[in-house]
Write an enzyme that holds these catalytic residues in place. Sequence first.
Site, mmCIF file in Angstrom:
data_model
loop_
_atom_site.group_PDB
_atom_site.id
_atom_site.type_symbol
_atom_site.label_atom_id
_atom_site.label_comp_id
_atom_site.label_asym_id
_atom_site.label_seq_id
_atom_site.Cartn_x
_atom_site.Cartn_y
_atom_site.Cartn_z
ATOM 1 N N GLN A 84 -3.076 14.370 5.453
ATOM 2 C CA GLN A 84 -2.839 15.808 5.223
ATOM 3 C C GLN A 84 -1.578 16.355 4.813
ATOM 4 O O GLN A 84 -0.605 15.824 5.593
ATOM 5 C CB GLN A 84 -3.350 16.659 6.613
ATOM 6 C CG GLN A 84 -3.042 17.999 6.479
ATOM 7 C CD GLN A 84 -3.819 19.034 7.452
ATOM 8 O OE1 GLN A 84 -4.257 18.588 8.325
ATOM 9 N NE2 GLN A 84 -3.589 20.294 7.193
ATOM 10 N N GLY A 85 -1.246 16.862 3.840
ATOM 11 C CA GLY A 85 0.044 17.220 3.418
ATOM 12 C C GLY A 85 0.065 18.937 3.505
ATOM 13 O O GLY A 85 -0.733 19.419 3.987
ATOM 14 N N GLU A 87 0.192 20.741 0.864
ATOM 15 C CA GLU A 87 -0.666 21.392 0.080
ATOM 16 C C GLU A 87 -2.040 21.263 0.035
ATOM 17 O O GLU A 87 -3.040 21.959 -0.420
ATOM 18 C CB GLU A 87 -0.107 21.147 -1.473
ATOM 19 C CG GLU A 87 1.247 21.897 -1.671
ATOM 20 C CD GLU A 87 1.388 23.194 -1.742
ATOM 21 O OE1 GLU A 87 0.325 23.793 -2.251
ATOM 22 O OE2 GLU A 87 2.333 23.891 -1.608
ATOM 23 N N LEU A 90 -6.628 15.059 1.723
ATOM 24 C CA LEU A 90 -7.094 14.047 1.283
ATOM 25 C C LEU A 90 -8.124 13.386 2.022
ATOM 26 O O LEU A 90 -7.836 12.950 3.147
ATOM 27 C CB LEU A 90 -5.818 12.922 0.780
ATOM 28 C CG LEU A 90 -6.272 11.818 0.017
ATOM 29 C CD1 LEU A 90 -6.557 12.301 -1.528
ATOM 30 C CD2 LEU A 90 -5.417 10.626 -0.366
ATOM 31 N N LYS A 105 -9.476 15.062 -3.160
ATOM 32 C CA LYS A 105 -8.034 15.958 -2.989
ATOM 33 C C LYS A 105 -8.547 17.293 -2.977
ATOM 34 O O LYS A 105 -8.994 17.770 -3.789
ATOM 35 C CB LYS A 105 -6.912 15.572 -3.994
ATOM 36 C CG LYS A 105 -5.707 16.114 -3.553
ATOM 37 C CD LYS A 105 -4.557 15.478 -4.371
ATOM 38 C CE LYS A 105 -3.152 16.123 -4.041
ATOM 39 N NZ LYS A 105 -2.243 15.270 -5.115
ATOM 40 N N ASP A 214 7.855 12.879 -7.888
ATOM 41 C CA ASP A 214 7.702 12.510 -6.454
ATOM 42 C C ASP A 214 7.655 11.037 -6.341
ATOM 43 O O ASP A 214 6.918 10.429 -5.847
ATOM 44 C CB ASP A 214 6.599 13.218 -5.765
ATOM 45 C CG ASP A 214 6.686 12.986 -4.398
ATOM 46 O OD1 ASP A 214 7.912 12.812 -3.815
ATOM 47 O OD2 ASP A 214 5.666 13.171 -3.730
#
Lengths: 322, 174
Positions: A84-85, A87, A90, A105, A214
């Site tokens: 979990q990010g 934004e 996943l 995603k 990134d």
Amino acid sequence: MPRALSITTHNASLGEAPLTPEWHSRTVASETAAHKMSFTAVPTASNSYQLNDSNEVQPLHSLPPPFTTTSSPGQTSSTKLIRQGAEALLYYTHFLSPSLPCALKYRPPKSYRHPILDKRLTRARILAEARVLVRCKREGVSVPAVLGAGWEEGWIAIEWVNGSTVRDAIFGRKTWRQENQASYEGGEKDLVGLMHKIGCAVGKLHQVGVIHGDLTTSNLMLRPTVSGAEGGEEPSATSAATPFDGTITLIDFGLAAQSSQEEDRAVDLYVLERAFGSTHPEVEHLFPEVLKAYGESYKGAKVVLRKLEDVRMRGRKKSMIG
Amino acid sequence: METILLPHLGQYPLQVGLFLDVQNARYLRQQLLDGNTEFEYAFLDAAVLLSREHVLAACFRAINDILQGRMKSKNVHSEIVFSLSPNNNISECFRRFGVGETTKNIVAIKVDNNASQIQEHLQNHVQGQIVPFTDETLASLRDEARVRKAYKVDSSSNEEAEAFIIGSMALKGS
């Protein structure tokens, strides 16, 4: 750190929407509307998370359709949250075939944004990522394939990449060497080889006009070569194996952009350099090998390396505003 | 014939059959043009299909789009043919991917769960030899030049090209 939410999908239990009776009659019936719409909207499974004894466990997000629907009897396609990010969420699941694993995603709506703006941003970001991935595929850059996308709903299904991240491979190098003493020779040759592969991969990406945005060692995967040993971690003392066998595959294009500007390319390299220095200080002295391979990977790379020196002097941001 | 359940869309089973050396393609095409409701199938020209994955990606997109209220053609079966196309031109897509007057090998798909009835109906009306729907057979029936033209790719026989094609289908209309 990824939060581990356990998600239970009821598999063989009461299928919420199996073939509805209308399905049959409508497809066979000769009403004029029959071929127009034999689909009924599937009711979204509201409780795809199970409530515990303390009835305060609430799902933070529920997946968009069709991933919300319970699987039909006999089918085992579970969906697991793996990262979990800020934004996106996943998930690991399967797509098109139960034997085809995929990464799903999902960018859930952000309730603090105006709904119209929120939809627009989500849509733009999903599409930007998908377009970059498809473009890389066309140009032959090693990235995972896009299997499906729902930009209105905020999801993208991406081919699952086997293997480990470069980050984990570097961390695991010591252990690997202990377990494979026989093939342990040549000092840092394995690392130099890895750096070379990374430089070539990033060079190829930049060459086709894509900026990753990134670049970290967690976003570089070592995908086991198909012809070789499956699983990638076969302790074979005979071959000149290293802990870094496999093809470098770039993942997570969530911040990617299409650009051929030297500035953007140099910043991309700078981000990788800084990430390397902070994640792997013990091998930082080998980073110039990445740049060396990068410099030889495409026409125009040399100019970018010169630009990188400027970027190092001032940092990632060119404009001093914001 | 084979029944295929797509993950996440298991409520909509696909009945799929691959027919070789079809003698009556003209007749099948005419049934579709006439809107004969007994012939509600997606009839695909096997020459332009890459793999099972390629076909199933089109099926997934078609069914999902309909569930989300985004149907562009007249039913789920025409939507499957439409989903194979990398662009939004419906008539062009039927010419490229659908059954034509001279089509030899056909993949027939129906979204329904009555396997035996569908198999019987197809075997009665498609004059061709039914064989298992496998990647190997599809590869042997492929017309490289037509695939290259339909998807504007340099080559169609490698994995990268297939991934690009499936990605283009997924992004169509964006």
